[in-house]
Design a protein around this motif. Structure first.
Motif, mmCIF file in Angstrom:
data_model
loop_
_atom_site.group_PDB
_atom_site.id
_atom_site.type_symbol
_atom_site.label_atom_id
_atom_site.label_comp_id
_atom_site.label_asym_id
_atom_site.label_seq_id
_atom_site.Cartn_x
_atom_site.Cartn_y
_atom_site.Cartn_z
ATOM 1 N N LEU A 85 0.851 -1.190 0.000
ATOM 2 C CA LEU A 85 0.000 0.000 0.000
ATOM 3 C C LEU A 85 0.887 1.239 0.000
ATOM 4 O O LEU A 85 1.910 1.290 0.678
ATOM 5 C CB LEU A 85 -0.925 0.006 1.222
ATOM 6 N N LEU A 86 0.471 2.238 -0.757
ATOM 7 C CA LEU A 86 1.279 3.434 -0.952
ATOM 8 C C LEU A 86 0.673 4.604 -0.181
ATOM 9 O O LEU A 86 -0.417 5.075 -0.504
ATOM 10 C CB LEU A 86 1.340 3.763 -2.452
ATOM 11 N N LEU A 87 1.377 5.039 0.851
ATOM 12 C CA LEU A 87 0.964 6.168 1.685
ATOM 13 C C LEU A 87 2.169 7.061 1.933
ATOM 14 O O LEU A 87 3.321 6.641 1.759
ATOM 15 C CB LEU A 87 0.430 5.679 3.029
ATOM 16 N N HIS A 88 1.917 8.291 2.383
ATOM 17 C CA HIS A 88 3.013 9.179 2.774
ATOM 18 C C HIS A 88 3.675 8.637 4.041
ATOM 19 O O HIS A 88 3.028 8.016 4.882
ATOM 20 C CB HIS A 88 2.496 10.597 3.024
ATOM 21 N N ARG A 89 4.959 8.887 4.184
ATOM 22 C CA ARG A 89 5.730 8.375 5.315
ATOM 23 C C ARG A 89 5.120 8.801 6.655
ATOM 24 O O ARG A 89 5.018 8.014 7.586
ATOM 25 C CB ARG A 89 7.187 8.856 5.203
ATOM 26 N N GLU A 90 4.667 10.065 6.761
ATOM 27 C CA GLU A 90 4.098 10.547 8.023
ATOM 28 C C GLU A 90 2.840 9.754 8.380
ATOM 29 O O GLU A 90 2.601 9.440 9.552
ATOM 30 C CB GLU A 90 3.730 12.036 7.935
ATOM 31 N N GLU A 91 2.014 9.457 7.361
ATOM 32 C CA GLU A 91 0.796 8.681 7.605
ATOM 33 C C GLU A 91 1.143 7.275 8.076
ATOM 34 O O GLU A 91 0.537 6.756 9.013
ATOM 35 C CB GLU A 91 -0.062 8.619 6.343
ATOM 36 N N LEU A 92 2.133 6.668 7.439
ATOM 37 C CA LEU A 92 2.558 5.319 7.828
ATOM 38 C C LEU A 92 3.041 5.298 9.282
ATOM 39 O O LEU A 92 2.680 4.402 10.046
ATOM 40 C CB LEU A 92 3.670 4.810 6.912
ATOM 41 N N VAL A 93 3.847 6.278 9.659
ATOM 42 C CA VAL A 93 4.379 6.338 11.025
ATOM 43 C C VAL A 93 3.233 6.512 12.023
ATOM 44 O O VAL A 93 3.180 5.838 13.057
ATOM 45 C CB VAL A 93 5.418 7.477 11.155
ATOM 46 N N ARG A 94 2.293 7.399 11.707
ATOM 47 C CA ARG A 94 1.164 7.665 12.602
ATOM 48 C C ARG A 94 0.304 6.402 12.772
ATOM 49 O O ARG A 94 -0.066 6.032 13.885
ATOM 50 C CB ARG A 94 0.315 8.805 12.044
ATOM 51 N N ILE A 95 0.016 5.717 11.676
ATOM 52 C CA ILE A 95 -0.814 4.503 11.734
ATOM 53 C C ILE A 95 -0.089 3.409 12.513
ATOM 54 O O ILE A 95 -0.674 2.752 13.376
ATOM 55 C CB ILE A 95 -1.175 4.010 10.313
ATOM 56 N N GLU A 96 1.202 3.200 12.200
ATOM 57 C CA GLU A 96 1.961 2.145 12.871
ATOM 58 C C GLU A 96 2.048 2.404 14.377
ATOM 59 O O GLU A 96 1.930 1.479 15.182
ATOM 60 C CB GLU A 96 3.360 2.028 12.273
ATOM 61 N N HIS A 97 2.211 3.651 14.764
ATOM 62 C CA HIS A 97 2.275 4.006 16.182
ATOM 63 C C HIS A 97 0.964 3.639 16.879
ATOM 64 O O HIS A 97 0.966 3.056 17.963
ATOM 65 C CB HIS A 97 2.585 5.496 16.331
ATOM 66 N N LYS A 98 -0.167 3.977 16.268
ATOM 67 C CA LYS A 98 -1.472 3.673 16.869
ATOM 68 C C LYS A 98 -1.719 2.175 16.948
ATOM 69 O O LYS A 98 -2.255 1.676 17.937
ATOM 70 C CB LYS A 98 -2.596 4.353 16.085
ATOM 71 N N VAL A 99 -1.314 1.459 15.915
ATOM 72 C CA VAL A 99 -1.503 0.001 15.904
ATOM 73 C C VAL A 99 -0.689 -0.650 17.011
ATOM 74 O O VAL A 99 -1.185 -1.504 17.748
ATOM 75 C CB VAL A 99 -1.144 -0.597 14.521
ATOM 76 N N ASN A 100 0.570 -0.247 17.160
ATOM 77 C CA ASN A 100 1.444 -0.844 18.174
ATOM 78 C C ASN A 100 1.055 -0.453 19.587
ATOM 79 O O ASN A 100 1.100 -1.266 20.500
ATOM 80 C CB ASN A 100 2.901 -0.461 17.914
ATOM 81 N N GLU A 101 0.682 0.806 19.774
ATOM 82 C CA GLU A 101 0.430 1.299 21.120
ATOM 83 C C GLU A 101 -0.964 0.951 21.636
ATOM 84 O O GLU A 101 -1.130 0.583 22.786
ATOM 85 C CB GLU A 101 0.614 2.819 21.158
ATOM 86 N N GLN A 102 -1.976 1.045 20.785
ATOM 87 C CA GLN A 102 -3.346 0.896 21.249
ATOM 88 C C GLN A 102 -3.971 -0.455 20.898
ATOM 89 O O GLN A 102 -5.121 -0.693 21.204
ATOM 90 C CB GLN A 102 -4.207 2.023 20.678
ATOM 91 N N GLY A 103 -3.228 -1.321 20.226
ATOM 92 C CA GLY A 103 -3.762 -2.635 19.903
ATOM 93 C C GLY A 103 -4.880 -2.596 18.885
ATOM 94 O O GLY A 103 -5.810 -3.397 18.948
ATOM 95 N N LEU A 104 -4.794 -1.670 17.938
ATOM 96 C CA LEU A 104 -5.805 -1.561 16.890
ATOM 97 C C LEU A 104 -5.367 -2.354 15.676
ATOM 98 O O LEU A 104 -4.244 -2.854 15.623
ATOM 99 C CB LEU A 104 -6.006 -0.086 16.521
ATOM 100 N N THR A 105 -6.241 -2.463 14.693
ATOM 101 C CA THR A 105 -5.904 -3.160 13.462
ATOM 102 C C THR A 105 -6.265 -2.285 12.268
ATOM 103 O O THR A 105 -7.044 -1.349 12.392
ATOM 104 C CB THR A 105 -6.625 -4.524 13.387
ATOM 105 N N VAL A 106 -5.689 -2.597 11.122
ATOM 106 C CA VAL A 106 -5.976 -1.860 9.893
ATOM 107 C C VAL A 106 -6.693 -2.810 8.945
ATOM 108 O O VAL A 106 -6.191 -3.897 8.643
ATOM 109 C CB VAL A 106 -4.670 -1.334 9.246
ATOM 110 N N VAL A 107 -7.887 -2.395 8.489
ATOM 111 C CA VAL A 107 -8.691 -3.235 7.593
ATOM 112 C C VAL A 107 -9.046 -2.449 6.331
ATOM 113 O O VAL A 107 -9.232 -1.238 6.382
ATOM 114 C CB VAL A 107 -9.990 -3.730 8.272
#
Length: 156
Positions: A85-107
């Protein structure tokens, strides 16, 4: 041949809205092979089991089935391969941080063509419990019944 204008939906993951609380959404490009694009244009895709994972700081779409293109030759793609998936680096970092910290998933929620380019709408989501799913269905049914009642009263 002129490019398409507007947004043309190919597939929607209706199960995701039933199984998850959607917290935030993004539009991402997909790195596809030529036969995958042709198969998508014919409307062949299944998002039902799809999910996204992070590998080395990159977001990958997994378990999404794009069947082989019927007129394809030996250059055809495998149906369930991982797609970047192609996203801006800032978006990727923000999403990855939320997934790791809050136990969320990306669908994935929806795949569509926007001005001729294949896009996927992804969502940051938290899984629903069974009682949440029943509550959502009950609310939906109550709203439907209320609208039906109001229409019936307006006709009289």
């Amino acid at each position: 041949m002129p490019k398409e204008s507007g947004r043309k939906a190919v597939a929607t993951n209706r199960k995701a809205r039933h199984d998850y609380h959607i917290l935030d959404t993004w539009e991402a490009g997909i790195a596809l092979m030529g036969t995958e694009v042709k198969s998508l244009r014919e409307g062949h895709i299944s998002l039902a089991d799809g999910f996204c994972t992070f590998t080395n700081g990159e977001l990958w779409l997994e378990a999404v089935n794009i069947p082989e293109y019927t007129q394809g030759s030996w250059t055809n793609h495998s149906a369930r391969r991982r797609r970047k998936l192609l996203l801006h680096r800032e978006e990727l970092v923000r999403i990855e941080h939320k997934v790791n910290e809050q136990g969320l998933t990306v669908v994935p929620l929806q795949v569509y063509f926007n001005e001729g380019r294949a896009k996927v709408e992804i969502a940051l989501a938290r899984g629903k419990k069974d009682y949440d799913k029943r509550q959502s269905l009950r609310e939906k049914q109550d709203n439907r019944e209320a609208l039906r009642e109001m229409r019936a009263r307006n006709r009289r």
